[in-house]
Design a protein around this motif. Structure first.
Motif, mmCIF file in Angstrom:
data_model
loop_
_atom_site.group_PDB
_atom_site.id
_atom_site.type_symbol
_atom_site.label_atom_id
_atom_site.label_comp_id
_atom_site.label_asym_id
_atom_site.label_seq_id
_atom_site.Cartn_x
_atom_site.Cartn_y
_atom_site.Cartn_z
ATOM 1 N N GLY A 65 -12.966 -0.279 0.413
ATOM 2 C CA GLY A 65 -13.388 -1.278 -0.567
ATOM 3 C C GLY A 65 -12.414 -1.473 -1.710
ATOM 4 N N TRP A 66 -11.193 -0.979 -1.574
ATOM 5 C CA TRP A 66 -10.213 -1.089 -2.650
ATOM 6 C C TRP A 66 -9.580 -2.466 -2.669
ATOM 7 N N GLY A 67 -9.203 -2.931 -3.840
ATOM 8 C CA GLY A 67 -8.481 -4.177 -4.015
ATOM 9 C C GLY A 67 -6.983 -3.941 -3.896
ATOM 10 N N ASN A 68 -6.211 -5.029 -3.879
ATOM 11 C CA ASN A 68 -4.760 -4.915 -3.707
ATOM 12 C C ASN A 68 -4.100 -4.079 -4.806
ATOM 13 N N LYS A 69 -4.553 -4.226 -6.051
ATOM 14 C CA LYS A 69 -3.952 -3.449 -7.146
ATOM 15 C C LYS A 69 -4.193 -1.959 -6.954
ATOM 16 N N GLN A 70 -5.411 -1.596 -6.564
ATOM 17 C CA GLN A 70 -5.727 -0.185 -6.337
ATOM 18 C C GLN A 70 -4.901 0.377 -5.180
ATOM 19 N N THR A 89 -1.272 0.886 -6.324
ATOM 20 C CA THR A 89 -1.148 2.079 -7.164
ATOM 21 C C THR A 89 -1.196 3.345 -6.307
ATOM 22 N N LYS A 90 -2.151 3.415 -5.395
ATOM 23 C CA LYS A 90 -2.326 4.595 -4.543
ATOM 24 C C LYS A 90 -1.102 4.850 -3.666
ATOM 25 N N LEU A 91 -0.522 3.766 -3.110
ATOM 26 C CA LEU A 91 0.591 3.918 -2.174
ATOM 27 C C LEU A 91 1.958 3.785 -2.833
ATOM 28 N N ASN A 92 1.965 3.611 -4.160
ATOM 29 C CA ASN A 92 3.212 3.459 -4.920
ATOM 30 C C ASN A 92 4.080 2.309 -4.399
ATOM 31 N N THR A 146 2.014 -4.995 -5.469
ATOM 32 C CA THR A 146 0.917 -5.791 -4.911
ATOM 33 C C THR A 146 1.454 -6.815 -3.903
ATOM 34 N N TRP A 147 2.697 -7.274 -4.112
ATOM 35 C CA TRP A 147 3.325 -8.197 -3.154
ATOM 36 C C TRP A 147 3.502 -7.508 -1.810
ATOM 37 N N THR A 148 3.884 -6.246 -1.825
ATOM 38 C CA THR A 148 4.067 -5.498 -0.583
ATOM 39 C C THR A 148 2.728 -5.282 0.104
ATOM 40 N N VAL A 149 1.685 -5.009 -0.665
ATOM 41 C CA VAL A 149 0.340 -4.867 -0.094
ATOM 42 C C VAL A 149 -0.043 -6.165 0.611
ATOM 43 N N ALA A 150 0.176 -7.301 -0.061
ATOM 44 C CA ALA A 150 -0.160 -8.597 0.526
ATOM 45 C C ALA A 150 0.641 -8.851 1.799
ATOM 46 N N ALA A 151 1.920 -8.445 1.806
ATOM 47 C CA ALA A 151 2.754 -8.611 3.001
ATOM 48 C C ALA A 151 2.219 -7.759 4.152
ATOM 49 N N HIS A 152 1.835 -6.522 3.854
ATOM 50 C CA HIS A 152 1.239 -5.661 4.882
ATOM 51 C C HIS A 152 -0.025 -6.306 5.434
ATOM 52 N N LEU A 153 -0.871 -6.823 4.541
ATOM 53 C CA LEU A 153 -2.124 -7.435 4.989
ATOM 54 C C LEU A 153 -1.859 -8.640 5.886
#
Length: 115
Positions: free
Chosen positions: A65-70, A73-76, A79-86
């Motif tokens: 249930g975590w958002g992109n910002k969380q 932060t967790k994976l260091n 947020t752009w990289t999180v969005a790319a992974h998604l």
């Protein structure tokens, strides 16, 4: 997966029908099989094997249930990289929402500890 309009709490008589239910960030979703009349699979989708270890980490955070910002932060990572992974995960799994992704990966990933 079909979002529930968020009406009143289900009556006890409807609880059995809601057995395939998933709640993400307060939004209730009913899990439906991919083919009409087909029973839901208890095995994780084989497409999950296509995901990298980092993509699986992102999936497990979304399942928690975590958002992109969380997640960032967790994976260091940014947020752009999180969005790319998604985006890559969505393509690999053939889904277009976070909830559909969670449904496809449920049981294939372990949930991370609470941030």
């Amino acid at each position: 997966m079909v979002p529930d309009p968020g009406g009143p709490a289900p009556s006890p008589a409807r609880n059995h029908a809601l057995a395939g239910e998933l709640i993400i960030n307060g939004q209730r979703y009913h899990l439906v099989p991919a083919e009409p009349g087909a029973p839901p699979s208890s095995e994780p989708a084989s497409d999950v094997r296509l995901l990298t270890s980092r993509e699986l980490q992102v999936v497990s955070c979304v399942c928690a249930g975590w958002g992109n910002k969380q997640i960032a932060t967790k994976l260091n990572i940014s947020t752009w990289t999180v969005a790319a992974h998604l985006r890559r995960i969505f393509v690999k799994l053939g889904v277009d929402t976070r909830a559909a992704m969670v449904s496809r990966c449920l049981g294939a990933v372990s949930l991370p500890p609470t941030p």
